[in-house]
Write an enzyme that holds these catalytic residues in place. Sequence first.
Site, PDB file in Angstrom:
ATOM      1  N   PHE A 150      10.105   4.772  -0.028  1.00 14.18           N
ATOM      2  CA  PHE A 150       9.437   6.058  -0.258  1.00 14.18           C
ATOM      3  C   PHE A 150      10.274   7.248   0.176  1.00 14.18           C
ATOM      4  O   PHE A 150      10.079   8.357  -0.300  1.00 14.18           O
ATOM      5  CB  PHE A 150       8.080   6.088   0.479  1.00 14.18           C
ATOM      6  CG  PHE A 150       8.190   6.402   1.946  1.00 14.18           C
ATOM      7  CD1 PHE A 150       8.308   7.719   2.381  1.00 14.18           C
ATOM      8  CD2 PHE A 150       8.194   5.396   2.899  1.00 14.18           C
ATOM      9  CE1 PHE A 150       8.437   8.014   3.736  1.00 14.18           C
ATOM     10  CE2 PHE A 150       8.327   5.681   4.251  1.00 14.18           C
ATOM     11  CZ  PHE A 150       8.449   6.998   4.661  1.00 14.18           C
ATOM     12  N   LYS A 174      11.805  -0.152  -9.735  1.00 19.67           N
ATOM     13  CA  LYS A 174      10.473  -0.296  -9.126  1.00 19.67           C
ATOM     14  C   LYS A 174      10.467   0.652  -7.926  1.00 19.67           C
ATOM     15  O   LYS A 174      10.936   0.302  -6.834  1.00 19.67           O
ATOM     16  CB  LYS A 174      10.263  -1.752  -8.686  1.00 19.67           C
ATOM     17  CG  LYS A 174       8.831  -2.228  -8.607  1.00 19.67           C
ATOM     18  CD  LYS A 174       7.949  -1.465  -7.657  1.00 19.67           C
ATOM     19  CE  LYS A 174       8.199  -1.739  -6.205  1.00 19.67           C
ATOM     20  NZ  LYS A 174       7.471  -0.791  -5.304  1.00 19.67           N
ATOM     21  N   GLU A 177       5.450   2.869  -4.345  1.00 18.18           N
ATOM     22  CA  GLU A 177       4.139   3.255  -4.891  1.00 18.18           C
ATOM     23  C   GLU A 177       3.581   4.492  -4.190  1.00 18.18           C
ATOM     24  O   GLU A 177       2.591   5.061  -4.630  1.00 18.18           O
ATOM     25  CB  GLU A 177       3.162   2.078  -4.799  1.00 18.18           C
ATOM     26  CG  GLU A 177       2.815   1.592  -3.390  1.00 18.18           C
ATOM     27  CD  GLU A 177       3.834   0.616  -2.801  1.00 18.18           C
ATOM     28  OE1 GLU A 177       5.057   0.747  -3.057  1.00 18.18           O
ATOM     29  OE2 GLU A 177       3.404  -0.287  -2.048  1.00 18.18           O
ATOM     30  N   SER A 227      12.580  -1.472   4.425  1.00 18.36           N
ATOM     31  CA  SER A 227      12.563  -1.904   5.825  1.00 18.36           C
ATOM     32  C   SER A 227      13.234  -3.273   5.968  1.00 18.36           C
ATOM     33  O   SER A 227      13.316  -4.044   5.002  1.00 18.36           O
ATOM     34  CB  SER A 227      11.121  -1.964   6.317  1.00 18.36           C
ATOM     35  OG  SER A 227      10.385  -2.832   5.486  1.00 18.36           O
ATOM     36  N   CYS A 282      16.854   6.988   6.749  1.00 19.40           N
ATOM     37  CA  CYS A 282      17.521   5.805   7.303  1.00 19.40           C
ATOM     38  C   CYS A 282      18.747   6.200   8.108  1.00 19.40           C
ATOM     39  O   CYS A 282      19.273   5.411   8.873  1.00 19.40           O
ATOM     40  CB  CYS A 282      17.931   4.870   6.188  1.00 19.40           C
ATOM     41  SG  CYS A 282      19.060   5.656   5.049  1.00 19.40           S
ATOM     42  N   GLU A 383      12.169   0.535  15.048  1.00 16.68           N
ATOM     43  CA  GLU A 383      12.410   1.665  14.149  1.00 16.68           C
ATOM     44  C   GLU A 383      11.079   2.401  14.000  1.00 16.68           C
ATOM     45  O   GLU A 383      10.126   1.870  13.415  1.00 16.68           O
ATOM     46  CB  GLU A 383      12.894   1.190  12.780  1.00 16.68           C
ATOM     47  CG  GLU A 383      13.192   2.373  11.864  1.00 16.68           C
ATOM     48  CD  GLU A 383      13.583   1.990  10.442  1.00 16.68           C
ATOM     49  OE1 GLU A 383      13.084   0.968   9.936  1.00 16.68           O
ATOM     50  OE2 GLU A 383      14.373   2.724   9.837  1.00 16.68           O
TER      51      GLU A 383
END
Length: 498
Positions: A150, A174, A177, A227, A282, A383
């Site tokens: 995301f 993909k 969402e 992740s 990240c 994290e």
Amino acid sequence: MTEHITHWIAGKEHGGTATRTADVYDPATGRVTAHVALADAADVAEGVEAAAEAAKAWRATSLTRRTQVLFAFRQLLSERTEELAAIITAEHGKVLDDAVGEITRGLEVVEFACGIPHLLKGGFSEGVSTGVDVYSIRQPLGVVAIISPFNFPAMVPMWFFPIAIATGNAVILKPSEKDPSAAVWIARLWEEAGLPPGVFNVIHGDKVAVDALLEHPTVASVSFVGSTPVARYVYETGTRNGKRVQALGGAKNHMVVLPDADLDLAADAAVSAGFGAAGERCMAIATVVAVEPIADDLVARIAERMQGLRVGDGRRGCDMGPLITREHRDRVASYVDAGVDDGAALVVDGREPGEIDADGEGFWLGPTLFDRVRPDMSIYTDEIFGPVLGVVRASSYDEALSLVNDNPYGNGTAIFTNDGGAARRFQYDVQVGMVGINVPIPVPMAYYSFGGWKSSLFGDTHAHGMDGVHFFTRGKVVTSRWPEPSHGGINLGFPRHD
Ligand code: NAD
């Protein structure tokens, strides 16, 4: 009326057969703005079939024509960056300027891919044997899947698809969402740029769609970013199914500040890299390692700068926006609670963020600073992926280096110093894929490759640069002889060249 976001298959909106949907939020207001279709295996199969069909003709399209389409895409994207940035801010929450920044970094990969005729040149050896030439070529894989997180709905897919398309593959993207609209906007832009239908497809979904892609025999490769637990799962499942997989995972990036560093520069960098995009990067700095005796001074400078940060709706010129969902906001806040319970010193508490420049019930957490963090605390080990910066105090360079190298993640790191010898030693010693020297977020340019070490990347190929060209192509070597009247006849021995 909320919008319904559908798949994009073979150049058209596609509702899919599955009935499941997910809510899409504007994180700054907390309101649901759309529902996105969640694909099932049948929807994925339809997308893959369309891509496989399109891949045949696209592969046969000349390099000249493919390059023209890439140049057209680059032109359109640079002209309409603001439009895409507004979409990103509305679903992700990051401030507009930051959204423009991520598109700009993605554009660099498109520009790199515009040079594909040069990048795809093979080798040629004339006369390796009498009348025999050998040459190498690289050919596309076919249908390639990209599964993205995301936090960079435009840039992360752009690490991969410009090169995948330039090298002659068809793509199934993909996206997350949580912020799916950028992917569909990009698909329409490709169409405008002249890309044939079916070469770039978008399939929305969650684990069900991901599993269907990992199992579909026609999908040749998977480029995943997300992740670490999901990256590991995607890598293991995809490779077990015979696919080429690069799976980039999570991070816990350390910024080491040596006593001789420019502390104003280091404090600015810690605040920018710790709280930009609300820490949902990240390459965000999560941990500052202050090598004594500077910790008190550095913490004071960081805290002072944090007072000036304006938190609010990314469309209102603020410095920092909301977190992606209410659940994530609460999860990050629970880490702040845990840090306090574990005995870290809470210097700035983002759970009470003060004035927020926004309407509605957004997912807010202010910038948070901990001092005296220890490596056994969950705020250090996990994290968090939010605006929580922790300072660990180290007594020496060696202790600071051990912290970085003992960490299971190895995405990015930075050292702040005025000592060239110390910086050079750090770049040599450190077990991390991307290193900054007085640069807090060392994201490589498109013509280098992006990737971490250890639990931050599964697979052996990083994103973009020449690694990208190699990942999306297979090598082939041709040994050729055009027979002259006498060609030596039958010989069952292993071919030797003389
Ligand atoms: P995520 O792992 O939850 O989701 C990533 C993708 O995987 C999404 O498309 C999602 O739909 C799908 N997914 C989620 N759960 C799944 C499951 N159980 N099985 C199969 N697929 C699943 O990650 P996120 O929350 O969207 O993104 C944030 C994470 O991504 C952070 O850990 C961050 O460090 C990481 N990230 C890493 C890099 C990098 O370059 N290493 C870059 C950006 C983000």
